[in-house]
Design an enzyme around this catalytic site. Structure first.
Site, PDB file in Angstrom:
ATOM      1  N   GLY A 209      52.064   7.542  47.438  1.00 20.07           N
ATOM      2  CA  GLY A 209      52.681   7.897  46.151  1.00 20.07           C
ATOM      3  C   GLY A 209      53.986   8.635  46.366  1.00 20.07           C
ATOM      4  O   GLY A 209      54.565   8.584  47.457  1.00 20.07           O
ATOM      5  N   ASN A 210      54.474   9.286  45.348  1.00 20.99           N
ATOM      6  CA  ASN A 210      55.669  10.129  45.490  1.00 20.99           C
ATOM      7  C   ASN A 210      55.562  11.316  44.548  1.00 20.99           C
ATOM      8  O   ASN A 210      54.620  11.417  43.771  1.00 20.99           O
ATOM      9  CB  ASN A 210      56.947   9.309  45.271  1.00 20.99           C
ATOM     10  N   PHE A 211      56.522  12.233  44.629  1.00 18.21           N
ATOM     11  CA  PHE A 211      56.403  13.507  43.915  1.00 18.21           C
ATOM     12  C   PHE A 211      56.889  13.462  42.464  1.00 18.21           C
ATOM     13  O   PHE A 211      56.987  14.490  41.814  1.00 18.21           O
ATOM     14  CB  PHE A 211      57.172  14.610  44.659  1.00 18.21           C
ATOM     15  N   SER A 212      57.194  12.295  41.947  1.00 20.26           N
ATOM     16  CA  SER A 212      57.679  12.235  40.557  1.00 20.26           C
ATOM     17  C   SER A 212      56.605  12.766  39.601  1.00 20.26           C
ATOM     18  O   SER A 212      55.431  12.406  39.701  1.00 20.26           O
ATOM     19  CB  SER A 212      58.015  10.783  40.202  1.00 20.26           C
ATOM     20  N   ALA A 277      59.735   6.383  39.202  1.00 19.70           N
ATOM     21  CA  ALA A 277      60.015   6.332  40.642  1.00 19.70           C
ATOM     22  C   ALA A 277      59.038   5.321  41.241  1.00 19.70           C
ATOM     23  O   ALA A 277      57.900   5.658  41.589  1.00 19.70           O
ATOM     24  CB  ALA A 277      59.817   7.709  41.254  1.00 19.70           C
TER      25      ALA A 277
END
Ligand code: CTP
Length: 398
Positions: A209-212, A277
């Site tokens: 995943g990502n930090f968005s 994102a």
């Protein structure tokens, strides 16, 4: 639509006054601040105590609060407090006085002092409503700017049946909401917004995943809805909650889910803002059982995801297509390349070099670059304020 609005409800002498209690409940439920002003004869039909309890505010009917108290009610202040004034029920008598500017009670003085839009929901017997004088008075107050919430057809207190019943409280609320929405700049426009990260599954318990956080996308969806657009919000996994009505939220998980949802809803959209994102890569295989750890290192083969924004840019006809770029170097040059490659109308650039910009913050610092290479740099501000700037730019295309 009514959240936080100050609504002054005028109640006149009519059996329909009992319905005003339900109307107050509905308005309060919608988040409006309600104050009530009533005529002496309205008090014969419903008590101020009931109305004060439901509205959680004092009820006004006279210029003074009792002859011996020395306290007076300020009709000018009350009139200016109101964002909207609603007369429900409006009797033939008060309608006639409003038409002629007669000001012989507190309610009429408040009406003359108010500068806000006025809605009227008449209630009277069918022949009284049809009478030429009533129709003339009604036209007169409409010419002055009052908006008619038409009376409904049905059984009347007299035992007769016809047009004259006050509109039902639910219909009054709906009428007002619709009438306010029509005045908004993006009324009738359809918008699609993507927000948040995507999660690409590795196995049943792990993902890439990502930090968005989704904050920027949610703020844009809310601002578009506040300005009247009908918004479809396609959200990756996010803790954010939309707090404005007029947003249909579709939750998705992976880049492929987001791609499918975007393509399902794209046609017919007037505005598309892609702030999610989206993962650029996802695991080639998703293990159907949890991967057990081993002594050696692990490599996970990744495959490219589809670029959703680019695919929409290829399909776009009359849509206004807006993308985001999060860059760390050569920011403007990279953003402009993205804009051209993805066939965008404009791109919102944030640089990770700017403090307070990008993922998870409540603030953002952006530049907006359009297809004519016109670039505007904005200050660091809240994501809600950035969303306003983006929506202002969108509005320049209509
Ligand atoms: N985007 C998308 N689908 C993807 C990747 C990105 O729709 N698979 C959209 C994002 O929502 C954003 C814009 O494309 O509006 C820019 O995304 P970004 O990842 O910064 O750009 P890329 O074109 O992927 O380029 P790079 O990762 O090389 O910076």
């Amino acid at each position: 639509m009514l959240k936080g609005r100050n609504i002054l409800l005028g109640i006149t002498g009519s059996i329909a006054a009992y319905k005003s209690a339900f109307l107050i409940r509905l308005l309060v439920k919608e988040g409006a601040n309600v104050k009530v002003v009533m005529t002496e004869s309205a008090i014969d039909f419903i008590t101020p105590l009931t109305l004060a309890t439901l509205s959680k505010n004092p009820v006004y009917s006279d210029f003074t609060e009792g002859k011996d108290t020395g306290k007076w009610n300020n009709h000018v202040e009350l009139g200016l407090w109101a964002d909207l004034m609603v007369f429900a029920p409006l009797s033939a008598n008060t309608m006639a006085k409003m038409a002629e500017g007669i000001c012989d009670n507190f309610m009429l003085a408040t009406f003359l002092s108010a500068r806000c839009p006025v809605y009227v929901a008449p209630a009277m017997d069918l022949d009284m409503f049809k009478h030429d004088t009533t129709q003339k008075n009604l036209k007169n107050i409409q010419d002055q700017g009052a908006v008619l919430i038409p009376p409904e057809d049905g059984e009347l207190a007299s035992g007769l049946s016809g047009v004259g019943r006050m509109a039902e409280p639910e219909n009054i609320v709906q009428f007002i909401q619709h009438s306010l929405a029509k005045k908004l700049p993006l009324y009738g426009k359809k918008a699609m917004v993507t927000a948040g990260p995507t999660y690409e599954k590795i196995d049943p318990v792990r993902f890439i995943g990502n930090f968005s956080s989704g904050k920027m996308g949610f703020a844009i969806a809310e601002e578009l809805a506040k300005q009247g657009a009908n918004v479809t919000l396609i959200a990756g996994p996010s803790h954010e909650k939309e707090s404005v009505s007029g947003i249909e939220r579709i939750d998705v998980l992976s880049a492929q889910n987001m791609f499918d949802a975007c393509h399902t809803h794209f046609s017919g959209m007037d505005i598309v803002v892609m702030s999610a994102a989206v993962a650029d890569y996802s695991p080639k295989e998703i293990a159907d059982k949890k991967l057990k750890k081993k002594d050696e290192d692990l490599s996970i083969p990744l495959k490219r995801t589809q670029d959703i924004l680019k695919s929409l840019g290829e399909k776009k006809e009359n849509q206004i297509l807006v993308g985001f770029a999060l860059e760390t170097n050569d920011e403007k040059e990279n953003a402009l390349n993205k804009l051209k490659r993805k066939n965008l109308d404009f791109i919102v650039l944030n640089s990770l070099r700017d403090k307070g910009a990008g993922f998870a913050h409540d603030t953002n610092k952006v530049s907006i670059i359009d297809a004519n290479n016109k670039s505007v740099d904005f200050e660091l501000k809240s994501k809600a304020a950035v969303a306003k700037d983006i929506v202002e730019k969108i509005k320049t295309y209509f």
